[in-house]
Design a protein around this motif. Structure first.
Motif, short mmCIF file in Angstrom:
data_model
loop_
_atom_site.label_atom_id
_atom_site.label_comp_id
_atom_site.label_asym_id
_atom_site.label_seq_id
_atom_site.Cartn_x
_atom_site.Cartn_y
_atom_site.Cartn_z
N GLY A 250 -16.11 3.33 11.24
CA GLY A 250 -15.18 2.35 10.72
C GLY A 250 -13.84 2.68 10.03
N ALA A 251 -12.88 1.86 9.70
CA ALA A 251 -12.00 1.84 8.94
C ALA A 251 -11.81 0.70 7.75
CB ALA A 251 -10.53 1.99 9.78
N THR A 252 -11.04 1.04 6.60
CA THR A 252 -10.98 0.05 5.78
C THR A 252 -9.47 -0.19 5.25
OG1 THR A 252 -13.00 0.76 4.50
CG2 THR A 252 -11.43 -0.45 3.30
N ASP A 253 -9.18 -1.62 5.38
CA ASP A 253 -7.75 -2.28 5.01
C ASP A 253 -7.95 -2.44 3.45
OD1 ASP A 253 -6.33 -1.73 7.31
OD2 ASP A 253 -6.80 -3.62 7.93
N VAL A 254 -7.05 -1.71 2.52
CA VAL A 254 -6.88 -1.97 1.27
C VAL A 254 -5.59 -2.19 0.74
CG1 VAL A 254 -7.25 -0.88 -1.15
CG2 VAL A 254 -8.90 -0.33 0.86
N SER A 255 -5.25 -3.20 -0.03
CA SER A 255 -4.04 -3.65 -0.42
C SER A 255 -4.22 -3.82 -1.95
CB SER A 255 -3.44 -4.56 0.24
OG SER A 255 -3.91 -5.98 0.16
N ILE A 256 -3.17 -3.43 -2.70
CA ILE A 256 -3.06 -3.78 -4.10
C ILE A 256 -1.58 -4.46 -4.24
CG2 ILE A 256 -3.24 -2.78 -6.19
CD1 ILE A 256 -4.72 -0.51 -5.35
N GLY A 257 -1.84 -5.65 -4.93
CA GLY A 257 -0.52 -6.41 -4.99
C GLY A 257 0.04 -6.64 -3.79
N ILE A 258 1.47 -7.01 -3.86
CA ILE A 258 2.21 -7.38 -2.57
C ILE A 258 2.61 -6.20 -1.90
CG2 ILE A 258 4.44 -7.77 -3.88
CD1 ILE A 258 4.82 -10.13 -2.24
N LEU A 259 2.81 -5.05 -2.49
CA LEU A 259 3.68 -4.06 -1.76
C LEU A 259 3.04 -2.78 -1.54
CD1 LEU A 259 6.67 -4.14 -4.39
CD2 LEU A 259 6.58 -5.10 -2.31
N ASN A 260 1.74 -2.64 -1.64
CA ASN A 260 1.01 -1.47 -1.44
C ASN A 260 -0.26 -1.39 -0.70
OD1 ASN A 260 2.38 -0.45 -3.83
ND2 ASN A 260 1.14 -1.96 -4.99
N PHE A 261 -0.18 -0.62 0.52
CA PHE A 261 -1.09 -0.69 1.49
C PHE A 261 -1.78 0.60 1.59
CE2 PHE A 261 2.42 -3.40 2.07
CZ PHE A 261 1.82 -4.70 2.33
N PHE A 262 -3.08 0.63 2.15
CA PHE A 262 -3.83 1.75 2.39
C PHE A 262 -4.66 1.58 3.61
CE2 PHE A 262 -2.89 1.64 -2.02
CZ PHE A 262 -2.35 2.80 -2.56
N LEU A 263 -5.04 2.62 4.35
CA LEU A 263 -6.03 2.42 5.41
C LEU A 263 -6.86 3.79 5.21
CD1 LEU A 263 -7.06 1.46 8.03
CD2 LEU A 263 -5.59 2.63 9.50
N VAL A 264 -8.16 3.49 5.12
CA VAL A 264 -9.11 4.54 4.52
C VAL A 264 -10.20 4.54 5.66
CG1 VAL A 264 -10.55 5.42 2.68
CG2 VAL A 264 -8.71 3.61 2.32
N TYR A 265 -10.39 5.86 6.16
CA TYR A 265 -11.17 6.43 7.13
C TYR A 265 -12.42 6.99 6.24
CZ TYR A 265 -7.79 5.28 10.58
OH TYR A 265 -6.69 4.83 11.26
N SER A 266 -13.40 7.49 7.16
CA SER A 266 -14.42 8.39 6.46
C SER A 266 -13.98 9.54 5.72
CB SER A 266 -15.57 8.54 7.37
OG SER A 266 -16.14 6.98 7.59
N ASP A 267 -13.03 10.01 6.46
CA ASP A 267 -12.74 11.53 6.25
C ASP A 267 -11.08 11.44 5.75
OD1 ASP A 267 -11.50 11.00 8.50
OD2 ASP A 267 -12.09 12.82 9.74
N HIS A 268 -10.38 10.47 5.70
CA HIS A 268 -9.13 10.72 5.06
C HIS A 268 -8.51 9.21 4.83
CE1 HIS A 268 -8.23 9.92 9.33
NE2 HIS A 268 -6.85 9.77 9.01
N ALA A 269 -7.40 9.26 4.19
CA ALA A 269 -6.73 7.87 3.80
C ALA A 269 -5.53 8.14 4.02
CB ALA A 269 -7.03 7.69 2.24
N VAL A 270 -4.83 7.11 4.40
CA VAL A 270 -3.19 6.94 4.67
C VAL A 270 -2.71 5.69 3.84
CG1 VAL A 270 -1.54 6.73 6.49
CG2 VAL A 270 -3.76 7.72 7.20
N GLY A 271 -1.68 6.06 2.97
CA GLY A 271 -0.98 5.20 2.33
C GLY A 271 0.27 4.79 3.03
N TYR A 272 0.75 3.42 2.86
CA TYR A 272 1.77 2.94 3.35
C TYR A 272 2.93 2.29 2.37
CZ TYR A 272 1.89 3.46 8.48
OH TYR A 272 2.02 4.07 9.93
N ARG A 273 3.95 2.51 2.33
CA ARG A 273 5.01 1.84 1.61
C ARG A 273 6.08 1.60 2.46
NH1 ARG A 273 3.75 5.97 -2.79
NH2 ARG A 273 5.20 7.36 -1.72
N PHE A 274 6.78 0.32 2.56
CA PHE A 274 8.12 -0.07 2.97
C PHE A 274 9.09 0.03 2.10
CE2 PHE A 274 4.28 -1.03 5.11
CZ PHE A 274 4.35 -0.66 6.17
N VAL A 275 10.03 0.97 1.79
CA VAL A 275 10.92 1.18 0.76
C VAL A 275 12.27 0.82 1.14
CG1 VAL A 275 11.87 2.89 -0.95
CG2 VAL A 275 9.53 3.20 0.09
#
Length: 401
Positions: free
Chosen positions: A293-318
């Motif tokens: 599986g994969a997990t979508d996480v967001s905090i507030g309106i600007l911060n996004f993460f995709l979390v796998y079992s073995d690594h995480a990816v953070g996304y920002r749109f600056v």
């Protein structure tokens, strides 16, 4: 402080619920300046991970629009954020993107600041000058499981309740035990809102992301729903929560004070977001296996993460300018993982590198079309539901005094 665009009320009245925003939201310099003041200066921004500044004096900069933040660990070991603006005549104090400092010295007139932001010395300012009144302006800081969140303005959205509810869901991943192993920026000639909107929907995933679509069921709500029960059994078996947290929309305490968590299935044969479906790095946190599986996480309106079992990816749109945005992607693995032994950077970053290149292309074309005087906002699809929530938050924020 920027001025309120004179036609803002008229422009907002033109937005039809359930439709894209009018053209001017993506093309007006006055609207962009208003966005920086009302959205970016007054919301929590994920700027990095505490592992990036492990020792006192370690710092890095985070820039957006016309603003710059110094993120530093002070002599007591606390993480602080300062506005990178000298209190004398406004020069940038730090000019290097990252480093280690004993103090911060303005390169213009040598005003010298402690790591904590206090002014140590303002050279030749006279007997009546009080340094205590002229420290660097401070931004608010929250460290959530190792993730550094900063709000530059005074009136920050109240995140405590959202983070309290999110904390037990993300705890098995042990975000605090991650480290950043790669960062990449993908400049796109488009307004920042078009980049955020693109991330918030997977209506485009099947036609636009061939590599991503081979492994991620988010492109098809029907396939995702069919595979969800089996995923939830596997997730529970390896120590992952199976509940969904959605504080967005009407369930949000206030605009920007929400959190989101959802685990969804990858297609059969994929343990993680890799080219061949095989693991890319050691399991995160307390996980005892791969659940596929994969997990979508967001905090507030600007911060996004995709979390796998073995690594995480953070996304920002600056945002850089009215039609200049950096897609900023950050890859993280367990802090004890070693390059060459436990992971290979090229393999780890492959999927979200090619996907971000796709995103740059489609967002660029999106902006080019929106620039047309013949553009008329069209209706949003059911799979674009999160964009409606974003619009609701955004409109409330920019309408504030």
């Amino acid at each position: 402080m920027t001025s309120r665009p004179g036609d803002l009320n008229d422009l907002m009245s033109k937005h039809r619920p359930g439709y894209a925003l009018p053209r001017e939201f993506y093309t007006s310099q006055a609207m962009f300046d208003h966005d920086i003041d009302k959205v970016w200066n007054r919301n929590w921004i994920w700027v990095g991970h505490e592992s990036q500044i492990p020792e006192p004096g370690d710092y890095f900069l985070f820039d957006y629009g016309t603003e710059s933040l110094i993120i530093v660990r002070d002599r007591q070991g606390d993480i602080r954020a300062h506005l990178n603006v000298c209190r004398h005549r406004g020069s940038r104090v730090c000019t290097e993107g990252a480093g280690k400092a004993r103090v911060f010295v303005c390169p213009y007139h040598a005003w010298t600041y402690e790591l904590s932001g206090e002014l140590r010395a303002g050279r030749d300012m006279g007997a009546d000058f009080d340094p205590a009144k002229w420290g660097l302006l401070a931004a608010q800081v929250i460290v959530f499981q190792g993730m550094i969140l900063v709000c530059p303005g005074d009136d920050a959205p109240p995140l405590a309740t959202a983070l309290e509810q999110l904390a037990p869901l993300t705890a098995p991943f042990a975000f605090e035990d991650l480290k950043v192993v790669h960062e990449a920026r993908y400049p796109v000639p488009a307004n920042w809102k078009l980049a955020v909107e693109n991330y918030l929907e997977c209506y485009h995933c099947a036609p636009a992301h061939q590599e991503y679509a081979r492994s991620h069921t988010l492109k098809s709500p029907q396939q995702m729903a069919a595979l969800m029960p089996a995923l939830q059994e596997r997730s529970a078996a390896v120590g992952l929560p199976t509940v969904e947290l959605n504080m967005t929309g009407p369930d949000a305490i206030a605009p920007g004070a929400d959190a989101y968590y959802r685990r969804y299935p990858l297609f059969e044969g994929y343990k993680t977001g890799s080219r061949d479906g095989e693991p890319l790095a050691p399991l995160l946190g307390s996980l005892t296996g791969f659940d596929g599986g994969a997990t979508d996480v967001s905090i507030g309106i600007l911060n996004f993460f995709l979390v796998y079992s073995d690594h995480a990816v953070g996304y920002r749109f600056v945002p850089r300018n009215v039609q200049e945005t950096d897609i900023h992607v950050v890859w993280m693995v367990r802090k004890d993982a070693e390059e060459g032994r436990d992971y290979n950077t090229d393999d780890l970053t492959w999927l979200w590198h090619v996907t971000s290149q796709d995103d740059e292309r489609i967002i660029r074309h999106n902006q080019a079309g929106v620039n047309s005087h013949f553009f008329r906002p069209g209706p949003l699809a059911e799979m674009e539901w999160a964009i409606n929530d974003f619009y609701d938050y955004y409109k409330k924020m920019i309408a504030t005094a």
